[in-house]
Design a protein around this motif. Structure first.
Motif: not given
Length: 476
Positions: A267, A367, A470
């Motif tokens: 991520h 995170d 992405w």
């Protein structure tokens, strides 16, 4: 400069401390901050106002008083007072001796009764994990007791809609360090039956104060040929969760690719382009994937530990090409030069070790601990419990997804966030480093919402995702 309307002078405050009454500084004709209007309809009649309003005392200032000259020390003692106190002390001496004798007999009895279990506990704690401190031993033992004695609830018997608690304000505690976040206490948990018992009170006191035990750091390396995994599993193997993601090996370049693209760093992948020269001498733009941890490079660490950091660069085929470190000028407190290490160069294995360790610490602190527990989960359950009634359909829908969130976050507050708790002990950061890391966590968090500043324009949103790396087809 105009002082506030209701700021009393120092003498007024001292007078109020002496008399026990608050200083009055507002005159009868001075409007208060809560006066809502000046219309005749809003004003009560003069007679009613005189009957209801208490008498207002106007406190005037007092004249200044100069200290006596020449100055003489005042220790609140005199020869007469000293003689009186000495006589009282001689009269109380038998009481002191009698109390000391009683206490000595009591302590002797307690030491005889409690001596055997105390010696047994000392030998027991020294028999396992002898190189760890008492905090680590107690934490591990308490977790095992909770793990094997835990109650397994069922939806049909323990989570019926009729057992939902009403909409209410939750009792909270602030977490340590620099982030202003309040976490509800575990006693506010949904579906909790026994809220206050003797054993639960002891458990709360134990958990709230365990981190106050002294911290002991022992810098030691594993012996040649010693298996660190077997060492850890020998102590926590009975409570360790099942391992779902198996790494065939964990130190190769391919393992870094798996960790970055399919594991802990997926991520946090970003895209960057570099200008390179191809085999024909032409400059071309090369696409690189980056997983950064140099945000932690300037945080101070405890003695004996290496600083965090390292940005790992991967090519278009996901092969790791280099790791760039932001060094630290410890003497000046400023960032140092960049150091690049490539595969095959001296220090490459150590560079990969530093990057893997930094990535784990980065994701765990920012995170997971901050983003998931202290922010998303905590905000969701607090809003749901304090703003929605137990019959609200949205609360009914969200309740299964917030099960035990309050208890888990309160446990994290005590055992992962508090100074000298398990979290700061697992990280190499000093107390100042932990404070700086927590204060920077809101700016380092990647939740997805920051990808699009203008949510009304889908093209801007997809463009932002593309800039972050992405791979999206037909975005426009």
């Amino acid at each position: 400069f105009e002082p506030p309307e209701s700021s009393p002078c120092l003498v007024c405050v001292a007078t109020s401390m002496k008399t026990g009454t608050p200083p009055m500084v507002r005159a009868p004709d001075m409007p208060s901050r809560t006066d809502s209007g000046s219309s005749d309809d809003a004003k009560p009649s003069t007679a009613a106002a005189d009957a209801e309003a208490p008498a207002v005392v106007v406190q005037h200032s007092f004249a200044s008083v100069q200290p006596d000259l020449p100055r003489k020390p005042n220790y609140w003692i005199s020869c007469c007072k000293a003689c009186v106190l000495l006589c009282l002390a001689l009269l109380c001496q038998p009481i002191w001796f009698g109390t000391a004798i009683v206490l000595s007999f009591a302590l002797t009895g307690v030491s005889i009764v409690a001596g055997l279990p105390i010696v047994f506990l000392i030998l027991y704690f020294y028999s396992f994990m002898p190189h760890n401190d008492l905090y680590t031993q107690l934490l591990l033992l308490s977790y095992k007791v909770l793990f094997f004695a835990r109650y397994k609830p069922t939806a049909r018997g323990d989570m019926l809609p009729g057992l939902l608690r009403p909409k209410e304000q939750l009792e909270k505690r602030a977490i340590a360090y620099a982030v202003n976040i309040l976490v509800p206490l575990s006693s506010e948990e949904e579906f909790k039956k026994d809220r206050i018992t003797f054993t639960s009170t002891l458990g709360i006191l134990f958990e709230e104060n365990l981190h106050r035990l002294p911290y002991y750091q022992r810098n030691a390396a594993f012996a040649p040929g010693e298996d660190p995994v077997e060492y850890v599993m020998s102590y926590v193997g009975d409570v360790f969760p099942h391992v779902n993601q198996i790494y065939r090996e964990k130190t190769s370049d391919e393992a870094c690719t798996q960790l970055a693209f399919f594991g802990l760093g997926a991520h946090r992948i970003e895209v960057e382009t570099e200008t390179r020269t191809d085999e024909h001498g032409n400059e071309v733009e090369a696409k690189m994937y980056v997983v950064r941890t140099n945000q932690l490079s300037q945080l101070p660490v405890r003695e004996g530990f290496e600083t965090y950091g390292g940005d790992a660069y991967f090519d278009a085929e996901w092969r790791i090409e280099k790791i760039v470190f932001q060094t630290q000028l410890a003497s000046e407190g400023l960032p140092g030069p960049l150091v690049t290490v490539r595969p095959g160069e001296r220090g490459w294995e150590y560079a990969k070790f530093c990057w893997r360790s930094s990535l784990f610490s980065f994701v765990t602190l920012v995170d997971h601990l901050y983003g998931v527990h202290m922010q998303a989960g905590n905000a969701c359950v607090v809003a749901m419990r304090q703003q929605l009634s137990k019959d609200h359909p949205i609360r009914r829908f969200l309740t299964p997804f917030s099960f035990q969130t309050i208890s888990v976050n309160d446990n994290a507050r005590n055992n992962l966030v508090n100074p000298r708790s398990m979290g700061p002990r697992c990280f190499a950061l000093t107390d100042i480093g932990m404070d700086l890391a927590w204060s920077a966590a809101p700016t380092l968090l990647q939740s997805g919402v920051e990808a699009a500043k203008a949510q009304t324009d889908p093209k801007l949103y997809w463009r932002a995702l593309l800039d972050r790396g992405w791979d999206i087809e037909n975005w426009g």
